[in-house]
Design an enzyme around this catalytic site. Structure first.
Site, PDB file in Angstrom:
ATOM      1  N   THR A 176       0.817  -1.215   0.000  1.00 46.36           N
ATOM      2  CA  THR A 176       0.000   0.000   0.000  1.00 46.36           C
ATOM      3  C   THR A 176       0.854   1.270   0.000  1.00 46.36           C
ATOM      4  OG1 THR A 176      -0.154   0.092   2.416  1.00 46.36           O
ATOM      5  CG2 THR A 176      -1.843  -1.189   1.256  1.00 46.36           C
ATOM      6  N   ASP A 177       0.187   2.365  -0.322  1.00 39.93           N
ATOM      7  CA  ASP A 177       0.838   3.672  -0.270  1.00 39.93           C
ATOM      8  C   ASP A 177       0.457   4.370   1.043  1.00 39.93           C
ATOM      9  OD1 ASP A 177      -1.765   4.605  -0.619  1.00 39.93           O
ATOM     10  OD2 ASP A 177      -1.450   5.185  -2.712  1.00 39.93           O
ATOM     11  N   LEU A 178       0.800   5.646   1.166  1.00 36.67           N
ATOM     12  CA  LEU A 178       0.507   6.374   2.408  1.00 36.67           C
ATOM     13  C   LEU A 178      -0.983   6.498   2.703  1.00 36.67           C
ATOM     14  CD1 LEU A 178       3.174   9.216   2.243  1.00 36.67           C
ATOM     15  CD2 LEU A 178       3.097   7.274   3.820  1.00 36.67           C
ATOM     16  N   ILE A 219      -4.012   2.460   0.354  1.00 37.94           N
ATOM     17  CA  ILE A 219      -4.556   1.716  -0.781  1.00 37.94           C
ATOM     18  C   ILE A 219      -3.409   1.070  -1.563  1.00 37.94           C
ATOM     19  CG2 ILE A 219      -6.622   3.156  -0.934  1.00 37.94           C
ATOM     20  CD1 ILE A 219      -5.395   4.559  -3.335  1.00 37.94           C
TER      21      ILE A 219
END
Length: 137
Positions: free
Chosen positions: A14-16, A19
């Site tokens: 995931t990203d920050l 997601i």
């Protein structure tokens, strides 16, 4: 025949925002393709060792439809769309439950150990033909 492969979303995927980072869908569908071939009885390591044949992604068209999130259990669906003497075209969808999150059409080219396009190994063509798929000439 549609092949299904389960993938859990880990924090590293995931990203920050929590997601799935867009490029990781390509990793998920790569795993789905590998497991699809394995289920067909195609050992890619043996194919490379014995004949020098490998697959390379020639083209990918992907559509990001909805986000996946940390800890989601996803399913990668892989199905044959088209088969030629030297290429396999697959349709792949990443789903959460029944909802499509990512859809891709992937063209695989068969290459020899020098990186040149070659015909698919006979064993693979035969396996796909036995499942009702006819190679285009």
């Amino acid at each position: 025949m549609m092949h299904r492969f389960a993938v859990r979303v880990y924090y590293e995927d995931t990203d920050l925002a929590g997601i799935v980072y867009y490029a990781n869908y390509f990793r998920f569908i790569e795993r789905g393709r590998t497991e699809w071939l394995r289920e067909l009885g195609i050992d890619q390591a043996a194919m490379r060792r014995d004949s020098g044949h490998v697959f390379a992604v020639r083209r990918v068209e992907g559509d990001y439809l909805r986000p996946a999130r940390f800890d989601d259990l996803l399913v990668v669906e892989t199905g044959l769309s088209r088969l030629t003497a030297a290429r396999i075209v697959l349709d792949q969808t990443v789903r959460r439950d029944s909802m499509a999150l990512f859809a891709a059409r992937v063209t695989l080219a068969c290459l020899d150990d020098g990186g040149r396009p070659v015909r698919l190994p006979a064993a693979l063509s035969d396996t796909l033909a036995r499942q009702g798929h006819i190679a285009e000439k």
